[in-house]
Design a protein around this motif. Structure first.
Motif, PDB file in Angstrom:
ATOM      1  N   ASN A  27       0.520  -1.170  -0.390  1.00 37.19           N
ATOM      2  CA  ASN A  27      -0.282   0.106   0.121  1.00 37.19           C
ATOM      3  C   ASN A  27       1.079   1.490  -0.705  1.00 37.19           C
ATOM      4  O   ASN A  27       1.953   1.725   0.811  1.00 37.19           O
ATOM      5  CB  ASN A  27      -0.869   0.121   0.910  1.00 37.19           C
ATOM      6  N   GLU A  28       0.779   1.770  -0.843  1.00 39.42           N
ATOM      7  CA  GLU A  28       1.512   2.968  -1.127  1.00 39.42           C
ATOM      8  C   GLU A  28       1.026   4.285   0.192  1.00 39.42           C
ATOM      9  O   GLU A  28       2.076   4.784   0.483  1.00 39.42           O
ATOM     10  CB  GLU A  28       1.505   3.619  -2.978  1.00 39.42           C
ATOM     11  N   PHE A  29       0.237   4.968   0.172  1.00 38.18           N
ATOM     12  CA  PHE A  29      -0.582   5.097   1.397  1.00 38.18           C
ATOM     13  C   PHE A  29       0.681   5.530   2.368  1.00 38.18           C
ATOM     14  O   PHE A  29       1.184   6.196   3.246  1.00 38.18           O
ATOM     15  CB  PHE A  29      -1.318   5.701   1.316  1.00 38.18           C
ATOM     16  N   TRP A  30       0.790   4.131   2.785  1.00 41.01           N
ATOM     17  CA  TRP A  30       0.836   3.798   3.895  1.00 41.01           C
ATOM     18  C   TRP A  30       2.694   4.660   3.885  1.00 41.01           C
ATOM     19  O   TRP A  30       3.530   4.243   5.204  1.00 41.01           O
ATOM     20  CB  TRP A  30       0.167   1.846   4.985  1.00 41.01           C
ATOM     21  N   GLY A  31       3.250   3.589   3.088  1.00 39.52           N
ATOM     22  CA  GLY A  31       4.764   3.883   2.658  1.00 39.52           C
ATOM     23  C   GLY A  31       4.690   4.998   2.514  1.00 39.52           C
ATOM     24  O   GLY A  31       6.028   5.177   3.796  1.00 39.52           O
ATOM     25  N   LYS A  32       4.069   5.733   2.572  1.00 42.59           N
ATOM     26  CA  LYS A  32       4.248   7.386   2.352  1.00 42.59           C
ATOM     27  C   LYS A  32       4.704   7.856   4.374  1.00 42.59           C
ATOM     28  O   LYS A  32       4.932   9.076   4.126  1.00 42.59           O
ATOM     29  CB  LYS A  32       3.731   8.014   1.202  1.00 42.59           C
ATOM     30  N   VAL A  33       3.006   7.449   4.408  1.00 38.32           N
ATOM     31  CA  VAL A  33       3.039   7.651   5.957  1.00 38.32           C
ATOM     32  C   VAL A  33       3.925   7.327   7.062  1.00 38.32           C
ATOM     33  O   VAL A  33       5.106   7.647   7.375  1.00 38.32           O
ATOM     34  CB  VAL A  33       1.767   6.749   6.396  1.00 38.32           C
ATOM     35  N   HIS A  34       4.507   6.454   6.630  1.00 40.34           N
ATOM     36  CA  HIS A  34       5.909   5.855   7.346  1.00 40.34           C
ATOM     37  C   HIS A  34       6.604   6.042   7.254  1.00 40.34           C
ATOM     38  O   HIS A  34       7.818   7.038   8.428  1.00 40.34           O
ATOM     39  CB  HIS A  34       6.002   4.240   7.211  1.00 40.34           C
ATOM     40  N   PHE A  35       7.100   7.036   5.848  1.00 36.64           N
ATOM     41  CA  PHE A  35       8.419   8.362   5.463  1.00 36.64           C
ATOM     42  C   PHE A  35       7.907   9.157   6.264  1.00 36.64           C
ATOM     43  O   PHE A  35       8.919   8.975   6.727  1.00 36.64           O
ATOM     44  CB  PHE A  35       8.593   8.367   3.928  1.00 36.64           C
ATOM     45  N   TRP A  36       7.201   9.584   6.258  1.00 38.99           N
ATOM     46  CA  TRP A  36       6.940  11.422   7.022  1.00 38.99           C
ATOM     47  C   TRP A  36       7.164  10.814   8.220  1.00 38.99           C
ATOM     48  O   TRP A  36       7.935  11.561   9.047  1.00 38.99           O
ATOM     49  CB  TRP A  36       5.190  11.992   6.273  1.00 38.99           C
ATOM     50  N   LEU A  37       6.760  10.047   8.761  1.00 33.30           N
ATOM     51  CA  LEU A  37       6.546   9.937  10.632  1.00 33.30           C
ATOM     52  C   LEU A  37       7.808   9.410  11.138  1.00 33.30           C
ATOM     53  O   LEU A  37       8.824  10.190  12.003  1.00 33.30           O
ATOM     54  CB  LEU A  37       5.831   8.270  11.163  1.00 33.30           C
ATOM     55  N   THR A  38       8.591   8.373  10.158  1.00 31.15           N
ATOM     56  CA  THR A  38      10.449   8.264  10.474  1.00 31.15           C
ATOM     57  C   THR A  38      11.567   9.332   9.989  1.00 31.15           C
ATOM     58  O   THR A  38      11.893  10.077  10.995  1.00 31.15           O
ATOM     59  CB  THR A  38      11.209   7.444   9.135  1.00 31.15           C
ATOM     60  N   PHE A  39      10.935  10.181   9.057  1.00 36.84           N
ATOM     61  CA  PHE A  39      12.006  11.864   8.703  1.00 36.84           C
ATOM     62  C   PHE A  39      11.171  12.490   9.458  1.00 36.84           C
ATOM     63  O   PHE A  39      12.748  13.213  10.679  1.00 36.84           O
ATOM     64  CB  PHE A  39      11.366  12.229   7.052  1.00 36.84           C
ATOM     65  N   ILE A  40      10.352  12.956  10.156  1.00 35.38           N
ATOM     66  CA  ILE A  40       9.979  13.367  11.560  1.00 35.38           C
ATOM     67  C   ILE A  40      10.077  13.122  13.167  1.00 35.38           C
ATOM     68  O   ILE A  40      11.403  13.821  13.465  1.00 35.38           O
ATOM     69  CB  ILE A  40       8.537  13.694  11.570  1.00 35.38           C
ATOM     70  N   GLY A  41      10.603  11.490  12.881  1.00 34.31           N
ATOM     71  CA  GLY A  41      10.354  11.323  13.823  1.00 34.31           C
ATOM     72  C   GLY A  41      12.046  11.467  14.564  1.00 34.31           C
ATOM     73  O   GLY A  41      12.474  11.824  15.546  1.00 34.31           O
ATOM     74  N   MET A  42      13.127  11.065  13.171  1.00 34.36           N
ATOM     75  CA  MET A  42      14.354  11.056  13.773  1.00 34.36           C
ATOM     76  C   MET A  42      14.838  12.594  13.398  1.00 34.36           C
ATOM     77  O   MET A  42      15.979  12.179  14.476  1.00 34.36           O
ATOM     78  CB  MET A  42      14.796  10.066  11.264  1.00 34.36           C
ATOM     79  N   ASN A  43      14.680  13.396  13.390  1.00 33.51           N
ATOM     80  CA  ASN A  43      14.714  14.858  13.244  1.00 33.51           C
ATOM     81  C   ASN A  43      14.328  15.137  14.540  1.00 33.51           C
ATOM     82  O   ASN A  43      15.674  15.594  15.347  1.00 33.51           O
ATOM     83  CB  ASN A  43      14.524  15.564  11.852  1.00 33.51           C
TER      84      ASN A  43
END
Ligand code: CU
Ligand code: CU
Lengths: 539, 237
Positions: A429-445
């Motif tokens: 599922n592409e949508f949840w993939g993108k959600v994963h990316f944004w949570l990872t990118f923001i959470g990482m910083n």
């Protein structure tokens, strides 16, 4: 990189590697396999299993550190969890998953039917199972697991200061993991040098294969040194040999030299294959050739070589000689040059492209954004006076997570999203993939940016609680860790759901342009047994 | 979807700015109040490093952001086909290389400065134990542990650092000092504190269970106060 042109006529390697074997089914298919695709898949599963555990350790640590003076963990347990987090992330997640993805992808990309030594390949994988399990099991023994950090500096690891079996099992686990690495290294180097399809010249290989070749060469040179140091540490503990004990005529600093002679190159073992993945994913989703292919190859080899000359930058506060520090400092700054070449070339690759922001591409772009930060702080840390100021503080923790989380892990995620449809034959599922990316990118910083501040303020790393003046930055970091936890849970669910009921993936789900389509996208998803009906000939 | 993209970009810009601000902001205590000449030199070096690297940071992150904004796939707009430019590659290899050589100048000068002890006016010994610090004043025959180190301000103090058991590290951020305490080895540092006051630090090398509780306090007093204090200590001992 012109691997796109495939002419179907049989080459000299056309005959099958395993003639006359009947395919097994059920659990035996996995237990007895010597097929690189099954072994690669098992590597990836095992690495993610250890990732979940090491990630859970990180969550527990961030809970303990959410505010000063908490009592979530006792200090000795904190030290064990912290040590295992580092050890598992390095030796049982990042290094094996790179080997797993390479195992699956490299033979197909070079047009081979399997690795050069399929049974040895199985041995490499299966060694990791007892290695990781023994180390985990040590948590439940008398005295608990090793608690001296993933660096395990003696004399703290000597029997006198760490009496339980934890350190012994830590050494044993690393020995097994090291043996797995060395055997894998031999296998990859021989495979890449000898099993390329006709016409697949070295300088036509996809960039990922180059980075794997350099990485595995580093492994072959560096890992035996680690094995030697581990053996010395073990005999110190078992027979009192005193290699690392000043009272016995040895020297604790010797361990630091030997350990970092392996462990600095290990940073590149963990990052270079990721850079290879990025070098394929950016072109794939830009519809453009990788910029400066030969420069990239040279930069990869350059990083691999200079990587052996910088281990002393971990020892600027140890009291090593002035001239040594000068040398290591300058060599470490020099690494910025080939690293820079890579970053500029990636930027030139996407410049003027036709960018499609699918999940693998988001992670690849996130990789660049974060790796630049880790690279810049890396230059600062090469400057001895500044390094001494922030060495062994949270600044270093921040820096290394921008390199290994922002670098390696973002690349691994990009690679998994990119090749998963190939490996499983299922779309996700592409949508949840993108959600994963944004949570990872923001959470990482959120998690790691404040750690720069903690370090600048003088908060040492590896402490189970801290003085109140560091509180605000720790609150933010712990909140960030929670965001990361949610993101990773979504990732796991999305992947499992895709395996369970994802739509079938075509041979090339990403619609590569002709210039960017490597061989794995010319065969079905998942690829047939032995990868190719007839070995492709590259023009 | 268009809206979502705008938000995503805004977020990325915001994070980028926050990152730059956080890294560069002089909020670290030793950056605001360096207490010794060495710490001041380290701060100057840090600012030089930030100045040199900020150029590359802004350039790289900026180009990334512009590329993401400008080159989104549009129907009918094909991707460019160029993928080589030898001159460009020379430039982006040479310029960072020159920058690194330039940056190594002040780095080595500062390092030399830290390394060379001026004629010392007070010698002390710092010994790490699991999990406390022992301080010795050989000239006065004073030895004590688990209390604040007391030194006079303005005087050049040299310290021999070692350990009795495992590796520790003597770390006082405001002094610009961190030195490993290795068993069987003696390391050497010097400092000269500008102002009286209380300075805090703690052990920086993992040394076992209570590593997190191995604090350092340095009371910097006037030379007269120091003389009185050391006389008292001598009598007490
Ligand atoms: Cu290193
Ligand atoms: Cu300590």
């Amino acid at each position: 990189m012109e691997a796109g042109t495939v002419v179907a006529r049989p080459g000299p390697y056309a005959e099958a590697v395993h003639p006359g074997t009947t395919p097994r089914t059920g659990i035996l298919k996995w237990l007895l396999t010597s097929d690189h695709k099954l072994i690669g898949t098992m590597y990836i599963w095992l690495a993610f299993f250890f990732f979940a555990i090491a990630g859970a350790f990180a969550m527990v640590m961030r809970t303990q550190l959410a505010a000063p003076g908490l009592h979530v963990l006792r200090p000795e347990v904190y030290n064990q969890i912290m040590s295992l987090h580092g050890t598992f992330m390095v030796f049982f997640f990042t290094i094996p998953i790179m080997a797993g993805i390479a195992n699956y992808v490299v033979p197909i990309q070079i047009g081979a039917r399997d690795m050069a030594f399929p049974r040895l390949n199985a041995v490499s994988f299966w060694l990791l199972v007892p290695a990781g399990s023994l180390m985990l099991a040590s948590l439940f023994l008398q005295g608990g697991a090793a608690a001296a950090g993933w660096t395990s500096y003696p004399p703290l690891t000597n029997r006198q200061y760490s009496p339980g079996p934890g350190v012994d099992l830590w050494i044993l686990g690393l020995h097994l993991a090291g043996a797995s690495s060395i055997l894998g290294g031999i296998n990859f180097v021989v495979t890449i040098l000898n099993l390329r399809a006709p016409g697949m010249k070295m300088f036509k290989m996809p960039m990922f294969c180059w980075t794997v070749l350099v990485t595995q060469t580093i492994i072959l040179i560096a890992t035996p040194i680690l094995a030697g140091a581990l053996t010395m540490a073990l005999t110190d503990r078992m027979f009192g040999t005193g290699f690392f004990q000043a009272v016995a005529g040895g020297d604790p600093v010797l361990w630091q030299h030997l350990f970092w002679f392996y462990s600095h190159p290990a940073v590149y073992i963990m990052v270079l294959p990721g850079m290879g993945m990025i070098s394929q994913i950016l072109p794939a989703f830009s519809g453009k050739h990788l910029f400066g292919y030969k420069g990239m190859v040279l930069a990869t080899a350059g990083i691999g070589f200079i990587g052996f000359l910088v281990w002393g930058h971990h020892m600027f506060a140890t009291g090593i000689d002035y001239r040594l520090r000068q040398f290591f400092s300058f060599a470490s700054m020099v690494i910025a040059v080939p690293t820079g070449i890579k970053i500029w070339s990636w930027l030139a690759t996407i410049w003027g492209g036709s960018l499609r922001f699918r999940t693998p591409m988001l992670f690849a772009l996130g990789f660049i954004a974060l790796f630049i930060i880790g690279g810049i702080t890396g230059i600062w840390l090469a400057l001895v006076p500044f390094d001494v100021q922030v060495h062994d503080t949270y600044f270093v923790v921040a820096h290394l997570h921008y390199v290994l989380f922002g670098g390696s892990l973002m690349a691994i995620m990009a690679g998994i999203y990119y090749w998963l449809p190939k490996i499983s034959g299922k779309l996700y599922n592409e949508f949840w993939g993108k959600v994963h990316f944004w949570l990872t990118f923001i959470g990482m910083n959120l998690t790691f940016m404040p750690m720069h501040m903690m370090g600048m303020l003088g908060m040492p790393r590896r402490i189970y609680t801290y003085r109140p003046e560091f509180a605000i930055w720790n609150h933010i970091a712990s909140a960030g860790a929670a965001v990361l936890g949610v993101g990773m849970t979504i990732f796991a669910l999305n992947m499992l759901l895709s395996l369970w009921r994802g739509r079938r993936a075509p041979a090339d789900p990403w619609n590569h342009s002709d210039e960017t389509r490597t061989l794995e996208w010319t065969v079905s998803s998942p690829p047939p047994a032995e990868n190719f009906h007839t070995i492709p000939v590259i023009r | 979807m268009k809206n979502g993209r705008a938000w995503a970009l805004l977020l990325m810009v915001g994070l980028g700015i926050a990152a730059a601000a956080l890294i560069a902001s002089p909020a670290g205590a030793w950056l605001l109040h360096p207490a010794t000449p060495v710490a001041r030199e380290v701060r100057t070096l840090f600012y030089k490093a930030v100045a040199v690297t900020a150029f590359f940071f802004i350039l790289a992150e900026g180009l990334l952001l512009i590329a993401v904004l400008r080159f989104r796939a549009k129907p009918g707009v094909p991707a460019a086909t160029w993928h080589e430019n030898f001159k460009l590659e020379i430039v982006w290899t040479a310029i960072p290389a020159i920058a690194m050589v330039i940056l190594s100048g002040p780095a080595f000068t500062t390092m030399k400065y830290m390394e060379t002890t001026p004629k010392s006016e007070l010698q002390i010994e710092v010994v790490g134990h699991q999990w406390f610090w022992e301080y010795r004043y050989p000239k006065y025959g004073v030895i004590f542990a688990n209390e604040a180190l007391v030194v006079p301000f303005g005087k050049i103090i040299s310290a021999n650092v070692t350990s009795i058991d495992v590796v520790h590290s003597w770390f006082v951020p405001d002094f610009g000092i961190k030195m490993d305490a290795n068993p069987g080895r003696i390391n050497h540092v010097w400092f000269q504190v500008d102002h009286p006051g209380t300075y805090k630090g703690q052990c920086a090398e993992l040394c076992g269970v209570l590593h997190g509780q191995m604090f350092i306090t340095v009371n910097v007093v006037t030379p007269e106060e120091f003389e009185r204090w050391i006389e008292q200590k001598k009598k007490g001992a």
